[in-house]
Write an enzyme that holds these catalytic residues in place. Structure first.
Site, PDB file in Angstrom:
ATOM      1  CD  GLU A 107      -3.101   0.977   0.272  1.00 50.52           C
ATOM      2  OE1 GLU A 107      -3.805   1.769   0.178  1.00 50.52           O
ATOM      3  OE2 GLU A 107      -3.428  -0.260  -0.200  1.00 50.52           O
ATOM      4  CG  ASP A 108       1.465   2.934   3.269  1.00 50.66           C
ATOM      5  OD1 ASP A 108       0.684   3.467   2.465  1.00 50.66           O
ATOM      6  OD2 ASP A 108       1.289   2.494   4.303  1.00 50.66           O
TER       7      ASP A 108
END
Length: 724
Positions: free
Chosen positions: A76-77
């Site tokens: 996600e990051d």
């Protein structure tokens, strides 16, 4: 921040066979992936997945869960992809990381826009459970939320802090309770309460502190007294602990019962842990024999466990020092399950306990699809699939509201769930920004946008694929209403035509006088009966004008008019127009001859079904030659080119060679036709024979397509299919 070797040692302490190399590789991969990213607290971002992994070691989870915790934010990051995870750590861990990532994306949706927030929150909890196919995904997500709440105060935006705290209180704390992890539930509730109502929490803490100062070591004295009573009763090994209830649980009870702090009688809770179930009931007898029981406060969750598997006996007594105290009595195993819930079973399996639990662990088999006779921990973990809510699907509106639907639901079901008017006017749907057919099955987490048009009405076809009762009932109600309206219009037109043929002016007032004779309750019912074929127009006319006699030749003319071109042209003005009558309701197009606008047509009144339209040369009509009363002149609307799409049927003989079928479909498409059905009726080495249904606007349109096909080299022959 936990050091690398400390994390490995924690896991090895409860699972000596843990894959140390896997844990080390995940630690290094996550640290490098997050690089120089920082959290709002100023700590390196990597500290967050590391703390989440540390929380899960307290639950004694398997290595795959710990690795997932270390990697859960990388997709996600960071620039890391799911493919990278699967390549380096295997498909099982890749699946777990993907599951946590999906849950993280879901929580970004707005859950505050729905008026009924309690229902919205419950739907959201169900969605999270439904999307957590593996229970470990949910455990990682809960640990992730615990650490985020511990560091919530570092966020500068107060509105964002409150939103996260409210989401935690409404969604994640109840989820932790549902799967039995009370230590997560209590901490999440307290942290959220501190953000949402700091004054209320401080007030309760201050009052608890005052009670402690006034009563001294009251909890300790009560514990000592209870131990003595149980020892004298024959349970010297019983363990007694006590604590004050959490500020949030006290606050919630004050709100629910509308009482003040001073009026609460069970601020202190005591727990008795014994060796087995028999001793639980023995301890209960000792307590009730020694102290007065407070009526209405006894609950036996051992004989009837809670849905999440919680087992314990609850009672309330006026105990030592005349204090009203709540006592929970359970075994040591029950206590572990009460605190750790589902997670307790990972430690249980890894400790090499017995392989079957019988009734004691019945709830776990209901919660998880687990092999009852797993031979090793790995096999046990492979099959931890969540079965809760697998019969439901949860989708978002564009605004983020959650709609719960049965499994197999379609966009039409979704549209009716949003609002009946949205369903009635639905013309299309998008799922996650992409157009999809209305009969498509929706999937968990889909964001669905319904496209509507004021001129749209429910289609009878929808009833074939919708699964919700609301959608089906609404469609059926519309069909019934529209069908009756169509029958009334058709019946009126048929009577007008009958009166005109006999040389009389049509007047509905005259129909009122014969309702008793015809045995119809109203004029509208009479018209509907005529339109649906339950009553003939001639019978009604004869009832209105009982003395009128039709010459025999007139009946003959009426029967043969549809078969006589000259007379059909001369009586064109008397033909009943079918414009505006919805196919499938009052009017049905015959499947034997597939009439098209531009064809010369005739209507056959079918009892209970209205009028069936045939081409004038359809062979099926021969069976109706002796029933002139069922024939009716009908006509297409004035401009057939503006009519709705109709289905024309053709017979084709095509060369059996590569690409010939593609050539055929291309020719049809280029000429504005759309193939709706195709059936191969005969195969040989050189040729295929087939029947093709094509959506066209008129007979002229179909004729143009046939001409284009005849000019195509791979087509040997093509003709319009005729009824027979």
């Amino acid at each position: 921040m936990i050091r690398q070797y400390e994390l490995v040692e924690r896991v090895k302490a409860y699972d000596p066979n843990a894959d140390e190399d896997l844990l080390n590789r995940a630690y290094v991969f996550s640290m490098k992936a997050h690089g120089s990213q920082m959290r709002a607290s100023g700590d390196p971002y990597f500290s967050h997945p590391l703390e989440v992994a540390g929380i899960l070691t307290q639950l004694k989870l398997d290595s795959a869960s710990i690795v997932t915790a270390l990697l859960h934010d990388t997709v996600e990051d960071t620039v890391a992809t799911l493919g990278d995870i699967e390549r380096m750590f295997g498909t099982d861990i890749g699946r777990l990381v993907d599951g946590v990532t999906k849950l993280s994306r879901i929580e970004l949706q707005n859950i505050e826009s729905q008026t009924d927030q309690a229902k919205q929150a419950e739907n959201f909890r169900k969605l999270v459970l439904a999307m957590s196919e593996d229970i470990r995904v949910l455990l990682v997500k809960l640990a992730d939320r615990v650490h985020n709440m511990r560091t919530l105060h570092y966020l500068k935006n107060p509105e964002k802090r409150r939103r996260i705290a409210r989401e935690t209180l409404e969604i994640y704390a109840p989820l932790a309770e549902r799967i039995g992890i009370h230590q997560f539930k209590d901490e999440l509730e307290d942290l959220a309460f501190a953000e949402l109502n700091p004054d209320g929490r401080d007030s309760i803490l201050a009052r608890l502190a005052l009670l402690r100062s006034e009563g001294g070591e009251l909890v300790g004295r009560i514990i000592g007294e209870l131990r003595r009573v149980l020892r004298e009763g024959g349970l010297p090994e019983a363990a007694v602990t006590g604590r004050e209830k959490t500020p949030y649980s006290i606050w919630r009870k004050m709100q629910r019962k509308s009482v003040s702090f001073e009026q609460l009688s069970d601020i202190m809770a005591f727990r008795v842990a014994v060796a087995n179930v028999e001793e639980c009931y023995q301890a209960l007898g000792i307590m009730h024999a020694r102290y007065p029981v407070i009526p209405g406060r006894f609950k036996d969750y051992i004989s009837t466990p809670k849905p999440n598997g919680y087992r314990s006996i609850h009672t309330a007594v006026i105990g030592p020092e005349r204090q009203r105290v709540e006592v929970q009595i359970r075994t040591h195993d029950m206590h572990e399950v009460a605190e750790l819930g589902v997670a307790a079973h990972w430690a249980y399996k890894q400790q090499g306990g017995p392989r079957t639990e019988g009734r004691q662990y019945r709830w776990l088999r209901e919660l998880l699809d687990i092999l009852e006779h797993a031979q090793r921990p790995e096999e046990f973990l492979e099959h931890t699939k969540l079965e809760l809510f697998q019969d439901q699907v949860f989708c978002f509106t564009p605004k983020g509201d959650l709609i719960a639907l049965p499994r197999g639901a379609t966009p039409v079901d979704f549209a009716y769930a949003v609002h009946s008017q949205v369903g009635d006017t639905c013309v299309g749907a998008k799922a996650n920004g992409r157009m999809l057919p209305l009969r498509s099955e929706l999937q968990n987490g889909d964001q669905v946008e319904i496209l509507t048009s004021k001129g749209q009405t429910p289609s009878p076809e929808w009833e074939r694929f919708v699964v919700t009762g609301k959608a089906r009932a609404r469609i059926r109600r519309f069909i019934r209403t529209q069908q009756r309206t169509q029958y009334v219009e058709l019946g009126r037109a048929m009577l007008q035509k009958q009166f005109r043929q006999e040389g009389y002016d049509y007047a509905e007032k005259a129909l009122e006088n014969v309702l008793k004779i015809i045995q119809q309750p109203s004029v509208e019912d009479l018209l509907a009966a005529v339109g649906s074929g339950l009553q003939s127009a001639r019978e009604v006319f004869n009832a209105v004008f009982p003395g009128h006699k039709t010459p025999p030749q007139a009946d003959r003319d009426e029967k043969v008019v549809p078969l006589n071109r000259q007379r059909a042209r001369s009586r064109k003005d008397n033909a009943l127009p079918i414009r505006g009558l919805i196919p499938g309701m009052a009017v049905h197009y015959a499947g034997c001859c597939h009439p098209l606008p531009g064809d010369r047509i005739v209507g056959i009144v079918t009892t209970g079904k209205g009028v069936t339209i045939h081409t004038i040369d359809c062979e099926t009509l021969e069976s109706f030659n002796e029933m002139p009363e069922r024939w009716i002149d009908v006509a297409w609307e004035a401009d057939p080119e503006t009519a709705e799409e109709h289905v024309g049927r053709i017979n084709v003989i095509i060369a059996n060679e590569p690409g010939s079928l593609g050539t055929l479909s291309t020719v049809i498409g280029k000429n504005g036709g759309n193939i709706s059905n195709l059936k191969i009726t005969s195969r040989s080495r050189d040729f295929f024979e087939m029947i093709i249904d094509i959506e066209v606007a008129s007979v002229k349109h179909l004729t143009n397509i046939i001409a284009a096909l005849r000019a195509t080299p791979v087509i040997n022959a093509v003709d319009r299919a005729r009824g027979g």
